[in-house]
Design an enzyme around this catalytic site. Structure first.
Site, PDB file in Angstrom:
ATOM      1  N   PRO A 147       0.820  -1.214   0.000  1.00 38.39           N
ATOM      2  CA  PRO A 147       0.000   0.000   0.000  1.00 38.39           C
ATOM      3  C   PRO A 147       0.852   1.261   0.000  1.00 38.39           C
ATOM      4  O   PRO A 147       1.711   1.445   0.839  1.00 38.39           O
ATOM      5  CB  PRO A 147      -0.794  -0.111   1.303  1.00 38.39           C
ATOM      6  N   GLU A 148       0.626   2.117  -0.955  1.00 40.26           N
ATOM      7  CA  GLU A 148       1.189   3.459  -0.926  1.00 40.26           C
ATOM      8  C   GLU A 148       0.006   4.414  -0.778  1.00 40.26           C
ATOM      9  O   GLU A 148      -1.128   3.974  -0.585  1.00 40.26           O
ATOM     10  CB  GLU A 148       1.996   3.725  -2.196  1.00 40.26           C
TER      11      GLU A 148
END
Length: 273
Positions: A2-3
């Site tokens: 996840p960014e």
DNA sequence: TAATTACCCTGGGGGC
DNA sequence: TGCCCCCAGGGTAATT
């Protein structure tokens, strides 16, 4: 992994299931992730209603009247909204029953975090982990001038300065490589050697890359599953990330891979100067 | 004092 | 089948 776009997509996915709903139970199946889970979180949350959801960098914020639940997905975490009664799997560490459903956090590598910030301690922006964060890349304050002004004393490579998160947040390893490619800047360039014009290109590239990723539902690689169980597909549009040796989409030169700060960087030596 | 660098946590996946 | 190594985000400590 996840960014910022994945966190924002997750926030938008869970928000309608949480906002205005009241917590009825909280369950942990592990002592903690990166840090131990907050003591007595069930007593803290049960009976209280979610007022709003938010995000700061890669931190997902669930606001209550008396404080904020801070969730970080680490590098392998994801949230899902499930009907009650679904058996937890091996890496399902945290459940919050709310509004007749269950918010479930799964995180195989356990680099994520669940924290509580009490309203008595002031704004959640003052939380130890949030107060040193840089500006939001999709906010008005962020532009080329902002990057230029805040990099005057920084001799480290621009890629690593972006990742540090103290100037602008949410630009992780994938989007740093992609943004630098679009701005035609070599990732090894010392940050203080880049001028206002190139920083304007970089700021615009960062905004475009992140906004496009959010629009498309976030990247997935192997680890991200959106809240409804569907994968995003931004990775199909990568120009350089994880494309070592493949032809540059602009000039056909082979994409190069180097290591900076123990992280892989991908770039085109021909397009990025 | 601030910036930079090195290390660490975990477990899936790939290579052998 | 099983072992080993690599990789990832980001906090923290050590170093410059």
């Amino acid at each position: 992994m996840p960014e910022l776009p994945e966190v924002e997509v997750t926030r938008r996915g869970v928000a309608p299931h949480l906002e205005g709903q009241t917590v009825s139970a909280v369950e942990f199946r592990h002592t903690g992730l990166r840090w131990p889970f907050p003591l007595a979180l069930a007593q803290t949350l049960v009976g209280h209603t979610v007022r709003a959801t938010g995000r700061r960098g890669k931190y997902l914020l669930i606001h209550f009247d008396h404080g904020t639940l801070i969730i970080h997905l680490g590098m392998s975490g994801h949230l899902r909204i499930l009907p009650p009664g679904i058996e937890p799997k091996k890496h399902d560490h945290f459940d919050m029953a709310i509004g007749g459903q269950v918010l479930r956090m799964s995180d195989p590598r356990r680099f994520g975090a669940v924290l509580w910030h009490d309203a008595a301690d002031g704004s959640v922006e003052n939380h130890l982990l949030l107060r040193t964060l840089g500006v939001e890349p999709l906010e008005g304050r962020f532009d080329g001038q902002w990057l230029y002004r805040h990099t005057r004393g920084r001799s480290a490579a621009i890629k690593q300065v972006l990742l540090a998160g103290d100037i602008v947040v949410g630009v992780g390893n994938i989007y740093a490589s992609e943004s630098l490619f679009r701005a035609r800047i070599n990732p090894r360039t010392p940050a203080h050697r880049i001028g206002p014009e190139r920083y304007e290109r970089l700021a615009q590239a960062i905004r475009e890359v992140l906004a496009a990723a959010i629009e498309q539902g976030g990247s997935t690689l192997k680890d991200f599953i959106a809240v409804n169980g569907q994968s995003g597909y931004f990775q199909q549009s990568y120009f350089v990330y994880a494309r070592t040796g493949e032809p540059c989409r602009i000039c056909n030169a082979p994409v190069r891979q180097i290591v900076q700060g123990q992280r892989s960087t991908f770039y085109c030596a021909n397009c990025q100067k």
